[in-house]
Design a protein around this motif. Structure first.
Motif, short mmCIF file in Angstrom:
data_model
loop_
_atom_site.label_atom_id
_atom_site.label_comp_id
_atom_site.label_asym_id
_atom_site.label_seq_id
_atom_site.Cartn_x
_atom_site.Cartn_y
_atom_site.Cartn_z
N ASP A 137 2.98 14.37 -5.27
CA ASP A 137 3.01 13.05 -4.56
C ASP A 137 4.57 13.00 -3.72
O ASP A 137 4.87 11.90 -3.60
CB ASP A 137 2.70 12.07 -5.47
N ASP B 25 1.53 1.71 -7.30
CA ASP B 25 2.93 2.12 -6.99
C ASP B 25 3.29 2.52 -8.12
O ASP B 25 4.62 2.76 -8.40
CB ASP B 25 3.71 1.12 -6.15
N GLU C 55 4.91 11.00 -0.49
CA GLU C 55 4.92 9.52 -0.47
C GLU C 55 6.01 8.84 -0.71
O GLU C 55 6.48 7.66 -0.06
CB GLU C 55 4.21 8.88 -1.77
#
Length: 909
Positions: free
Chosen positions: A286, A854, A289
């Protein structure tokens, strides 16, 4: 006739190439010189007459050629004698300095260089020659109205470097280039303005010209720094020069110059890899991101790297000066200026003003400190920086000056460092580097965490003594003999290996062999290990001969305290390993491996079980034998156990992660296959990259045959298809294309880091085989060198590396892109929430990408009853972290085993 004509022609050509005799060469030299004088007399302003300027330039070039020819010819050298007697150099210096024409300046520099290189007529011992040359250089290089280009300036600095090198080899010519015209005068010691010293350019113009260029990049900076280094080296041979340096403003210029270069570095820094140049290990996570902070400069920018290289070159120059300067007064003065003007008034304030809130300033300071400590090896500078920034007790042990002038300079500097108001005094005891590191490790910004962990790794590996009692709370050990037993080592290794094997069900032997070799290199290169190995092989008399480096305290054996804040932060970070940023996990594992590599840091309690907590079965505790020696041997070889509350902290945390992964495997039956596939992706990518770089032949990789689960028993598995069949088929095709034109090498399985492991069934966690010194995983075992580990892969794949960024849509570069796309299937972008929920609530453990949060959410209780916030990550991210975790466990086991053999840390009886 034609033959005789060619023979006569060749004879004439040969006669034309015959060097002229000294008288002929002198006559030609004078004609060229007269041509210069005539042109200058005829033309009032050369700068307005291009034809006359070109004539003079050509004549100067011819003079240089004649001088070089004469230096290579037999004596007598009449042209050199004429140059000395006529003071030709004075005429040329005035001519070139007043025309403000760079082409003439460059040719004039060449003439001076030819005269110096001739090593005749004693030009370097001629005061008039020195005066003409330095006056000329001051006009063309130090003036405010005329600036030469970089190439010409480089030739000027190279000429100055040559003179400094001559002075170093021939100290008797120093008075020609240096003459202290003013004697030191008593000054008030309490006047803060005295710290800057006295500017005396006319005394030693060569030195000031070099100091003006030390901050340049490239050859200009290299020549000037080396030339100035020779000047400081000459100070120990001349008391007059030594006193002049101490009194002059030279140390102040050097310290402020270093500060100016540091100030050029960006205040905010981003260590994020560019999106188009991500290493494969970050691509399959990830990482994309993350957002780059506003106004932050990228660490990969060419501009920052250029500034950083210049700053570190100047810092290394400081180190070299202190290393080669034998004058105690000069060294003391330089160290004082470094401490006050750079360390206390610039470096520490930048640390104090850094913040993790504004995004980038903490990252910048931590990164710059790491680069500084990584570049420095001089004990005085390292001691000064760490002792001050870490707020360690005791004053800095610096060199004590001998002369009254140097002592007064020190007093002036100390007064300068004092603030008018005590409340305004910057003091690391209020906020030190330790505080910054501890807060940064707990930051929510992965970049800050990575920067802090990298800095800690450098401190612990290179300057471990300074981490003791400051960054780490420790307990000193007075035990001389090892307390851990050979049987306990086997039991500990087996426990860690069971965790590694449970993370992914494939054979680990070959990868472990590679880790053993790496561990041996790491341990032997560690600073504490080097000292231990030296002392273990010397007699008591030889041990006393080992020099005591400047340090806060001598090295002593120690253990980590159970309440050590820093280590507890590391363990807290380890508990969330699966959802952590991948680069942060690489920094975390490197820090832990570095800690375990220190020979003076005991493993008991945190990595190994404490001997006082060993538990034996009745048969092991009381062997049936009358021989006392044999009984002790059997007890030492027996494998003890320990209660869960007495297990090593690291092992307990790893078992917690093991249980989390087991719950995830229960919800995703094909997770083992997905992990194995992720390893194959890394292996295929590395193989294609290696083939593209033409470094190694692409190994033939045997891909495992995965089968899609026919059915799933959980509602979660019914709702989501976790089949890895499609990516596997794509990888098979890509691998066939990658290996079609390569020479096959040894077979390798989809190992965790692509290290090339043979495909064998993994033993069960309850296997009874003992893993210890001397068995099948012995550190002496030989295994073929594998491909890079995850940490090495992240380091080596920098911008511009083959297969990393700037993908070309052709050949193997296209294959690399296809590998990433095949591994980044849509199903792997599903979000997984942690802590894993049990039973019927398992469906909530995964969400689609559009529903991912998040990483924050409700707090739940973990196994210890502690509050643990919800966090999430994509399945692809988790798979990459599982691979990293398995390799980390193997690294730890390898270090434990090699330490036991290298340092004799276990007893056999």
């Amino acid at each position: 006739m034609e033959f005789f004509s060619r023979l006569i022609g060749a004879s004439k050509a040969q006669s034309r190439q015959t060097p002229p005799n000294p008288q002929q060469r002198l006559a030609r030299f004078k004609r060229v010189y007269d041509q210069i004088l005539y042109t200058c007399q005829k033309t009032k302003h050369l700068d307005t007459d291009p034809a006359a300027t070109e004539t003079v330039r050509t004549s100067l070039a011819r003079l240089t050629t004649i001088l070089h020819d004469e230096s290579r010819s037999p004596a007598p050298h009449l042209c050199l004698q004429f140059s000395s007697s006529s003071q030709l150099y004075a005429t040329i210096s005035r001519l070139a300095a007043t025309t403000y024409n760079e082409s003439l300046v460059r040719e004039a520099v060449a003439v001076f260089g030819a005269l110096i290189d001739s090593e005749e007529e004693e030009f370097l011992t001629n005061p008039r020659f020195a005066q003409s040359l330095m006056g000329f250089i001051d006009r063309v290089s130090g003036g405010q109205t005329f600036f030469v280009g970089e190439d010409t300036e480089g030739e000027i600095v190279e000429l100055l470097f040559g003179i400094a090198a001559k002075i170093r080899l021939q100290p008797e010519i120093l008075p020609v280039w240096f003459r202290a015209r003013t004697k030191p005068t008593p000054q008030s010691a309490d006047a803060k303005g005295d710290f800057a010293g006295v500017t005396q350019k006319e005394d030693f113009p060569l030195c000031y010209q070099l100091i003006d260029h030390v901050h340049h990049e490239g050859r200009i900076g290299d020549f000037s720094r080396t030339g100035l280094l020779y000047v400081f080296e000459s100070a120990s041979k001349s008391q007059e020069l030594e006193a002049w340096i101490v009194e002059s403003d030279l140390p102040t210029l050097m310290a402020t110059g270093l500060g100016a270069l540091y100030s050029q570095l960006s205040r905010k820094l981003s260590i994020l890899h560019p999106a188009a140049e991500l290493p494969i290990i970050l691509t399959l996570s990830d990482y994309a991101e993350l957002q780059e902070p506003l106004e932050a400069e990228s660490i990969f920018s060419a501009k920052l790297e250029e500034h950083m290289h210049t700053f570190l070159s100047y810092l290394t120059f400081w180190q070299d000066v202190l290393e080669h300067c034998n004058s105690l007064d000069v060294r003391a003065t330089l160290i004082d200026h470094f401490q006050v003007l750079f360390l206390q008034q610039l470096l520490y304030p930048s640390l104090l003003e850094s913040s993790d809130v504004d995004g980038g300033s903490s990252v910048a300071v931590l990164t710059y400190l790491r680069r500084i400590l990584d570049a420095l090896d001089h004990p005085e500078l390292v001691h000064m920086i760490l002792q001050y920034l870490l707020a360690m007790p005791g004053g800095a042990r610096s060199v004590t000056p001998h002369s009254p002038v140097a002592a007064k300079r020190r007093v002036s500097l100390m007064l300068l460092a004092q603030a008018k108001d005590d409340a305004d005094q910057l003091n690391p005891s209020l906020f030190s580097l330790v505080d910054l590191i501890l807060s940064s490790v707990q930051s929510n910004n992965p970049q800050t965490v990575v920067a802090a962990l990298k800095l800690v790794t450098v401190i612990v590996s290179k300057n471990h003594n300074y981490a003791i009692g400051s960054l780490m709370r420790v307990a000193l050990s007075n035990v001389k003999e090892p307390q851990r037993t050979h049987g306990a080592l086997n039991a500990e290794i087996e426990a860690y290996m069971a965790v590694a094997e449970d993370l992914s069900s494939d054979n680990l032997d070959e990868s472990y062999d590679t880790h053993l070799k790496d561990a041996l290199k790491i341990l032997e290169s560690h600073t504490c290990s080097a000292e231990t190995l030296i002392l273990n092989g010397t007699s008591p008399a030889q041990r006393r001969a080992v020099p005591d480096v400047i340090c806060i305290r001598p090295a002593q054996a120690h253990f980590l305290a159970k309440d050590d804040t820093f280590f507890n932060h590391l363990m807290s970070m380890l508990r969330t390993f699966f959802t952590n940023n991948v680069e942060a996990n690489l920094g975390l594992t490197e820090t832990l491996v570095t800690l375990s590599s220190c020979s003076l840091l005991g493993l008991e309690g945190w990595l190994a079980a404490e001997p006082s907590k060993y538990q034996y079965s009745d048969s092991d505790a009381a062997p049936t034998t009358a021989d006392e020696n044999l009984r002790n041997l059997l007890i030492a070889r027996a494998a003890p156990s320990w209660s869960p509350e007495h297990a090593p902290i690291l092992l307990t945390t790893l078992r917690y992660l093991q249980s989390e992964l087991a719950m995830l495997k229960a919800e995703i039956p094909s997770l083992d296959q997905l992990i194995a596939l992720r390893k194959q992706v890394f292996q295929v990518h590395d193989s294609i990259s290696a083939a593209a770089e033409n470094k190694t032949s692409t190994p033939t990789i045997m891909l495992a045959q995965h089968q899609t689960p026919a059915s799933s028993s959980t509602a979660f598995d019914k709702a989501v298809d976790w089949s890895p069949q499609k990516p596997t088929e794509v990888l098979k095709r890509l691998l066939a294309e990658a290996t079609s034109s390569s020479t096959p090498s040894r077979s390798a399985s989809p190992g965790g880091s692509g290290r090339g492991r043979s495909m064998m069934g993994s033993p069960t966690p309850g296997s009874s085989s003992r893993v210890g010194v001397g068995d099948r995983r012995s550190w002496q075992s030989t295994g073929g060198p594998g491909t890079p580990s995850p940490r090495e892969r992240s380091r080596s794949q920098r911008p511009g590396a083959a297969g990393v960024g700037r993908p070309k849509k052709e050949g193997r570069d296209a294959l690399l892109e296809d590998v990433v796309k095949a591994a980044d299937a849509e199903v792997l972008r599903r979000r997984i929430k942690f802590p894993i929920k049990r039973g019927g609530d398992a469906e909530a453990g995964a969400e689609r990408e559009d529903g991912g949060g998040d990483g924050k959410g409700k707090e739940e209780k973990n196994g210890k009853g502690e509050s643990e916030p919800e966090r999430d990550a994509s399945l692809s991210h988790i798979l990459t972290n599982v691979v990293i975790l398995q390799e980390f466990v193997l690294e730890i086991v390898a270090v434990m085993q090699v330490r036991a053999s290298l340092f004799g840390e276990v007893k056999f009886a």
